[in-house]
Design a protein around this motif. Structure first.
Motif, short mmCIF file in Angstrom:
data_model
loop_
_atom_site.label_atom_id
_atom_site.label_comp_id
_atom_site.label_asym_id
_atom_site.label_seq_id
_atom_site.Cartn_x
_atom_site.Cartn_y
_atom_site.Cartn_z
N LEU A 19 64.15 -82.76 -18.04
CA LEU A 19 64.38 -82.25 -19.39
C LEU A 19 64.67 -83.38 -20.37
O LEU A 19 64.13 -83.41 -21.48
CB LEU A 19 65.53 -81.24 -19.37
CG LEU A 19 65.91 -80.63 -20.71
CD1 LEU A 19 64.77 -79.78 -21.23
CD2 LEU A 19 67.17 -79.81 -20.56
N LEU A 20 65.51 -84.32 -19.97
CA LEU A 20 65.83 -85.44 -20.85
C LEU A 20 64.61 -86.33 -21.07
O LEU A 20 64.41 -86.86 -22.17
CB LEU A 20 66.99 -86.26 -20.27
CG LEU A 20 68.35 -85.58 -20.33
CD1 LEU A 20 69.38 -86.37 -19.54
CD2 LEU A 20 68.80 -85.40 -21.76
N GLY A 21 63.79 -86.52 -20.05
CA GLY A 21 62.55 -87.29 -20.22
C GLY A 21 61.60 -86.61 -21.19
O GLY A 21 60.98 -87.27 -22.03
N TYR A 22 61.48 -85.30 -21.07
CA TYR A 22 60.61 -84.55 -21.98
C TYR A 22 61.09 -84.68 -23.43
O TYR A 22 60.31 -84.97 -24.33
CB TYR A 22 60.60 -83.07 -21.55
CG TYR A 22 59.80 -82.18 -22.46
CD1 TYR A 22 58.42 -82.15 -22.38
CD2 TYR A 22 60.42 -81.39 -23.41
CE1 TYR A 22 57.67 -81.34 -23.22
CE2 TYR A 22 59.69 -80.58 -24.24
CZ TYR A 22 58.32 -80.55 -24.15
OH TYR A 22 57.59 -79.75 -24.98
N MET A 23 62.39 -84.47 -23.64
CA MET A 23 62.92 -84.57 -25.00
C MET A 23 62.83 -86.00 -25.52
O MET A 23 62.60 -86.21 -26.72
CB MET A 23 64.36 -84.07 -25.02
CG MET A 23 64.48 -82.60 -24.78
SD MET A 23 66.12 -81.86 -25.02
CE MET A 23 67.23 -83.08 -24.46
N SER A 24 62.98 -86.98 -24.65
CA SER A 24 62.88 -88.38 -25.07
C SER A 24 61.48 -88.70 -25.57
O SER A 24 61.30 -89.35 -26.60
CB SER A 24 63.26 -89.28 -23.90
OG SER A 24 62.99 -90.62 -24.21
N LEU A 39 68.13 -90.76 -25.13
CA LEU A 39 67.76 -89.71 -24.18
C LEU A 39 67.14 -90.29 -22.92
O LEU A 39 67.40 -89.81 -21.81
CB LEU A 39 66.79 -88.73 -24.84
CG LEU A 39 67.39 -87.80 -25.89
CD1 LEU A 39 66.29 -87.07 -26.65
CD2 LEU A 39 68.35 -86.82 -25.25
N ALA A 40 66.32 -91.33 -23.07
CA ALA A 40 65.71 -91.96 -21.90
C ALA A 40 66.77 -92.63 -21.03
O ALA A 40 66.71 -92.57 -19.79
CB ALA A 40 64.65 -92.97 -22.33
N GLY A 47 68.76 -89.54 -13.33
CA GLY A 47 67.79 -89.73 -12.26
C GLY A 47 68.34 -90.57 -11.13
O GLY A 47 68.03 -90.35 -9.96
N VAL A 48 69.17 -91.55 -11.45
CA VAL A 48 69.78 -92.39 -10.42
C VAL A 48 70.87 -91.61 -9.68
O VAL A 48 71.05 -91.78 -8.48
CB VAL A 48 70.35 -93.68 -11.05
CG1 VAL A 48 71.22 -94.43 -10.09
CG2 VAL A 48 69.21 -94.56 -11.53
N LEU A 49 71.58 -90.73 -10.39
CA LEU A 49 72.65 -89.96 -9.76
C LEU A 49 72.13 -88.84 -8.86
O LEU A 49 72.82 -88.42 -7.94
CB LEU A 49 73.57 -89.36 -10.82
CG LEU A 49 74.44 -90.36 -11.57
CD1 LEU A 49 75.24 -89.63 -12.64
CD2 LEU A 49 75.36 -91.09 -10.62
N ALA A 50 70.93 -88.34 -9.12
CA ALA A 50 70.37 -87.26 -8.30
C ALA A 50 70.01 -87.80 -6.92
O ALA A 50 69.39 -88.85 -6.79
CB ALA A 50 69.15 -86.67 -8.98
N VAL A 55 63.67 -88.76 -5.99
CA VAL A 55 63.39 -87.45 -6.59
C VAL A 55 63.78 -87.43 -8.06
O VAL A 55 63.02 -86.98 -8.92
CB VAL A 55 64.11 -86.33 -5.81
CG1 VAL A 55 63.99 -85.00 -6.52
CG2 VAL A 55 63.56 -86.22 -4.41
N GLY A 56 64.95 -87.93 -8.40
CA GLY A 56 65.39 -87.93 -9.79
C GLY A 56 64.53 -88.80 -10.68
O GLY A 56 64.21 -88.44 -11.81
N LEU A 57 64.11 -89.95 -10.17
CA LEU A 57 63.27 -90.84 -10.97
C LEU A 57 61.87 -90.28 -11.14
O LEU A 57 61.25 -90.42 -12.20
CB LEU A 57 63.24 -92.23 -10.33
CG LEU A 57 64.60 -92.93 -10.26
CD1 LEU A 57 64.48 -94.27 -9.57
CD2 LEU A 57 65.21 -93.08 -11.63
N VAL A 58 61.35 -89.63 -10.11
CA VAL A 58 60.03 -89.00 -10.22
C VAL A 58 60.09 -87.85 -11.22
O VAL A 58 59.16 -87.68 -12.03
CB VAL A 58 59.54 -88.52 -8.83
CG1 VAL A 58 58.34 -87.61 -8.94
CG2 VAL A 58 59.22 -89.72 -7.96
#
Length: 77
Positions: A19-24, A39-40, A47-50, A55-58
């Motif tokens: 969601l944050l990548g999309y909004m960024s 936002l990025a 993404g690093v915390l997931a 998976v989070g980075l992808v």
């Protein structure tokens, strides 16, 4: 905490980078580079915390690509 609570928290952590990548990407295509950078950065942190890590980075990358395509369709209107 119950198992359902942990599942909901994990799903939120997985969906937040996308969601944050999309909004960024949408903000960057609209000319708001400082908003897009923030936002990025937040998406990268989420993404690093997931867990697991890739998976989070992808998902962040998928969100960025989805925002790029959506911004192009919106600009043609």
């Amino acid at each position: 905490m119950t198992e359902l609570t942990l599942v909901v928290i994990r799903l939120a952590l997985w969906l937040l980078p996308a969601l944050l990548g999309y909004m960024s990407m949408r903000a960057w295509r609209a000319g708001r580079s400082r908003v897009a950078a923030g936002l990025a950065l937040a998406g990268l942190l989420c993404g690093v915390l997931a867990k697991p890590l890739p998976v989070g980075l992808v998902l962040l990358l998928i969100g960025l690509l989805a925002g790029w395509g959506g911004a192009l369709r919106g600009a043609n209107r």
